[in-house]
Scaffold this motif. Structure first.
Motif, PDB file in Angstrom:
ATOM      1  N   TYR A 221       4.768  -7.694   6.225  1.00 19.08           N
ATOM      2  CA  TYR A 221       4.154  -7.260   4.978  1.00 19.08           C
ATOM      3  C   TYR A 221       2.726  -6.803   5.204  1.00 19.08           C
ATOM      4  O   TYR A 221       2.064  -7.237   6.138  1.00 19.08           O
ATOM      5  CB  TYR A 221       4.168  -8.412   3.957  1.00 19.08           C
ATOM      6  N   ALA A 222       2.258  -5.929   4.311  1.00 14.86           N
ATOM      7  CA  ALA A 222       0.875  -5.459   4.362  1.00 14.86           C
ATOM      8  C   ALA A 222       0.377  -5.289   2.929  1.00 14.86           C
ATOM      9  O   ALA A 222       1.152  -4.965   2.023  1.00 14.86           O
ATOM     10  CB  ALA A 222       0.775  -4.136   5.111  1.00 14.86           C
ATOM     11  N   THR A 223      -0.899  -5.532   2.741  1.00 10.01           N
ATOM     12  CA  THR A 223      -1.556  -5.220   1.476  1.00 10.01           C
ATOM     13  C   THR A 223      -2.689  -4.254   1.786  1.00 10.01           C
ATOM     14  O   THR A 223      -3.435  -4.466   2.742  1.00 10.01           O
ATOM     15  CB  THR A 223      -2.113  -6.471   0.784  1.00 10.01           C
ATOM     16  N   ILE A 224      -2.772  -3.195   0.989  1.00  2.00           N
ATOM     17  CA  ILE A 224      -3.807  -2.196   1.242  1.00  2.00           C
ATOM     18  C   ILE A 224      -4.471  -1.791  -0.078  1.00  2.00           C
ATOM     19  O   ILE A 224      -3.799  -1.641  -1.095  1.00  2.00           O
ATOM     20  CB  ILE A 224      -3.232  -0.946   1.939  1.00  2.00           C
ATOM     21  N   PRO A 225      -5.784  -1.616  -0.064  1.00  2.00           N
ATOM     22  CA  PRO A 225      -6.454  -1.098  -1.256  1.00  2.00           C
ATOM     23  C   PRO A 225      -6.144   0.392  -1.408  1.00  2.00           C
ATOM     24  O   PRO A 225      -6.014   1.113  -0.417  1.00  2.00           O
ATOM     25  CB  PRO A 225      -7.937  -1.331  -0.962  1.00  2.00           C
ATOM     26  N   LEU A 226      -5.987   0.825  -2.637  1.00  2.00           N
ATOM     27  CA  LEU A 226      -5.705   2.236  -2.903  1.00  2.00           C
ATOM     28  C   LEU A 226      -6.926   2.895  -3.537  1.00  2.00           C
ATOM     29  O   LEU A 226      -7.517   2.354  -4.464  1.00  2.00           O
ATOM     30  CB  LEU A 226      -4.516   2.382  -3.851  1.00  2.00           C
ATOM     31  N   LEU A 227      -7.283   4.042  -3.035  1.00  2.00           N
ATOM     32  CA  LEU A 227      -8.337   4.843  -3.638  1.00  2.00           C
ATOM     33  C   LEU A 227      -7.675   5.753  -4.658  1.00  2.00           C
ATOM     34  O   LEU A 227      -6.770   6.527  -4.314  1.00  2.00           O
ATOM     35  CB  LEU A 227      -9.064   5.663  -2.573  1.00  2.00           C
ATOM     36  N   ILE A 228      -8.096   5.669  -5.895  1.00  2.00           N
ATOM     37  CA  ILE A 228      -7.446   6.406  -6.983  1.00  2.00           C
ATOM     38  C   ILE A 228      -7.358   7.906  -6.690  1.00  2.00           C
ATOM     39  O   ILE A 228      -6.343   8.533  -6.949  1.00  2.00           O
ATOM     40  CB  ILE A 228      -8.194   6.168  -8.319  1.00  2.00           C
ATOM     41  N   HIS A 229      -8.378   8.473  -6.093  1.00  2.00           N
ATOM     42  CA  HIS A 229      -8.388   9.916  -5.849  1.00  2.00           C
ATOM     43  C   HIS A 229      -7.549  10.333  -4.642  1.00  2.00           C
ATOM     44  O   HIS A 229      -7.383  11.516  -4.395  1.00  2.00           O
ATOM     45  CB  HIS A 229      -9.832  10.417  -5.673  1.00  2.00           C
ATOM     46  N   ASN A 230      -7.005   9.352  -3.885  1.00  2.00           N
ATOM     47  CA  ASN A 230      -6.280   9.686  -2.656  1.00  2.00           C
ATOM     48  C   ASN A 230      -5.001   8.849  -2.495  1.00  2.00           C
ATOM     49  O   ASN A 230      -4.522   8.659  -1.390  1.00  2.00           O
ATOM     50  CB  ASN A 230      -7.206   9.471  -1.454  1.00  2.00           C
ATOM     51  N   THR A 231      -4.454   8.376  -3.595  1.00  2.00           N
ATOM     52  CA  THR A 231      -3.317   7.453  -3.550  1.00  2.00           C
ATOM     53  C   THR A 231      -2.111   8.033  -2.809  1.00  2.00           C
ATOM     54  O   THR A 231      -1.538   7.383  -1.945  1.00  2.00           O
ATOM     55  CB  THR A 231      -2.907   7.049  -4.979  1.00  2.00           C
ATOM     56  N   LYS A 232      -1.714   9.242  -3.137  1.00  2.00           N
ATOM     57  CA  LYS A 232      -0.520   9.830  -2.520  1.00  2.00           C
ATOM     58  C   LYS A 232      -0.669   9.951  -1.009  1.00  2.00           C
ATOM     59  O   LYS A 232       0.246   9.598  -0.261  1.00  2.00           O
ATOM     60  CB  LYS A 232      -0.202  11.197  -3.131  1.00  2.00           C
ATOM     61  N   ALA A 233      -1.805  10.430  -0.553  1.00  2.00           N
ATOM     62  CA  ALA A 233      -2.015  10.589   0.891  1.00  2.00           C
ATOM     63  C   ALA A 233      -1.975   9.247   1.602  1.00  2.00           C
ATOM     64  O   ALA A 233      -1.420   9.128   2.700  1.00  2.00           O
ATOM     65  CB  ALA A 233      -3.341  11.300   1.156  1.00  2.00           C
ATOM     66  N   ILE A 234      -2.553   8.219   0.996  1.00  2.00           N
ATOM     67  CA  ILE A 234      -2.549   6.888   1.604  1.00  2.00           C
ATOM     68  C   ILE A 234      -1.120   6.366   1.714  1.00  2.00           C
ATOM     69  O   ILE A 234      -0.685   5.911   2.782  1.00  2.00           O
ATOM     70  CB  ILE A 234      -3.421   5.913   0.787  1.00  2.00           C
ATOM     71  N   LEU A 235      -0.360   6.440   0.629  1.00  2.00           N
ATOM     72  CA  LEU A 235       1.018   5.935   0.646  1.00  2.00           C
ATOM     73  C   LEU A 235       1.911   6.769   1.557  1.00  2.00           C
ATOM     74  O   LEU A 235       2.775   6.224   2.253  1.00  2.00           O
ATOM     75  CB  LEU A 235       1.580   5.880  -0.773  1.00  2.00           C
ATOM     76  N   ASP A 236       1.719   8.088   1.584  1.00  2.00           N
ATOM     77  CA  ASP A 236       2.496   8.942   2.497  1.00  2.00           C
ATOM     78  C   ASP A 236       2.243   8.554   3.949  1.00  2.00           C
ATOM     79  O   ASP A 236       3.174   8.505   4.762  1.00  2.00           O
ATOM     80  CB  ASP A 236       2.149  10.417   2.294  1.00  2.00           C
ATOM     81  N   SER A 237       1.003   8.261   4.276  1.00  2.00           N
ATOM     82  CA  SER A 237       0.643   7.881   5.638  1.00  2.00           C
ATOM     83  C   SER A 237       1.344   6.585   6.048  1.00  2.00           C
ATOM     84  O   SER A 237       1.909   6.487   7.141  1.00  2.00           O
ATOM     85  CB  SER A 237      -0.877   7.721   5.742  1.00  2.00           C
ATOM     86  N   TRP A 238       1.313   5.589   5.177  1.00  2.00           N
ATOM     87  CA  TRP A 238       1.985   4.319   5.486  1.00  2.00           C
ATOM     88  C   TRP A 238       3.501   4.503   5.523  1.00  2.00           C
ATOM     89  O   TRP A 238       4.190   3.905   6.348  1.00  2.00           O
ATOM     90  CB  TRP A 238       1.583   3.250   4.472  1.00  2.00           C
ATOM     91  N   GLY A 239       4.041   5.340   4.627  1.00  2.00           N
ATOM     92  CA  GLY A 239       5.478   5.599   4.610  1.00  2.00           C
ATOM     93  C   GLY A 239       5.956   6.247   5.892  1.00  2.00           C
ATOM     94  O   GLY A 239       7.047   5.957   6.395  1.00  2.00           O
ATOM     95  N   THR A 240       5.143   7.123   6.462  1.00  2.00           N
ATOM     96  CA  THR A 240       5.479   7.753   7.738  1.00  2.00           C
ATOM     97  C   THR A 240       5.631   6.712   8.845  1.00  2.00           C
ATOM     98  O   THR A 240       6.431   6.887   9.766  1.00  2.00           O
ATOM     99  CB  THR A 240       4.387   8.776   8.123  1.00  2.00           C
ATOM    100  N   ASP A 241       4.896   5.625   8.726  1.00  2.00           N
ATOM    101  CA  ASP A 241       4.977   4.536   9.715  1.00  2.00           C
ATOM    102  C   ASP A 241       6.077   3.530   9.399  1.00  2.00           C
ATOM    103  O   ASP A 241       6.150   2.468  10.016  1.00  2.00           O
ATOM    104  CB  ASP A 241       3.635   3.808   9.808  1.00  2.00           C
ATOM    105  N   GLY A 242       6.925   3.832   8.403  1.00  2.00           N
ATOM    106  CA  GLY A 242       8.072   2.984   8.106  1.00  2.00           C
ATOM    107  C   GLY A 242       7.844   1.937   7.031  1.00  2.00           C
ATOM    108  O   GLY A 242       8.718   1.112   6.781  1.00  2.00           O
TER     109      GLY A 242
END
Length: 57
Positions: free
Chosen positions: A11-32
């Motif tokens: 498991y991981a917990t990560i802070p999300l930046l409102i202006h960059n949420t999609k890019a952050i989640l896409d990046s983590w999703g690419t890593d599985g």
């Protein structure tokens, strides 16, 4: 008949930046990583926290 093997997760917990949420989640999703939920962070709704999981190898 044998019992099926249990899947183990990490498991991981990560802070999300409102202006960059999609890019952050896409990046983590690419890593599985799979998004489980997003909740307000300790400082309130302006800093949400994403909770993610992925199967252990």
């Amino acid at each position: 008949m044998s019992e099926p093997a249990r899947r183990r997760w990490e498991y991981a917990t990560i802070p999300l930046l409102i202006h960059n949420t999609k890019a952050i989640l896409d990046s983590w999703g690419t890593d599985g990583w799979e998004l489980v939920t997003v909740l307000p962070g300790p400082s309130g709704s302006e800093q949400p926290v994403a909770y993610l999981k992925r199967p252990l190898s």
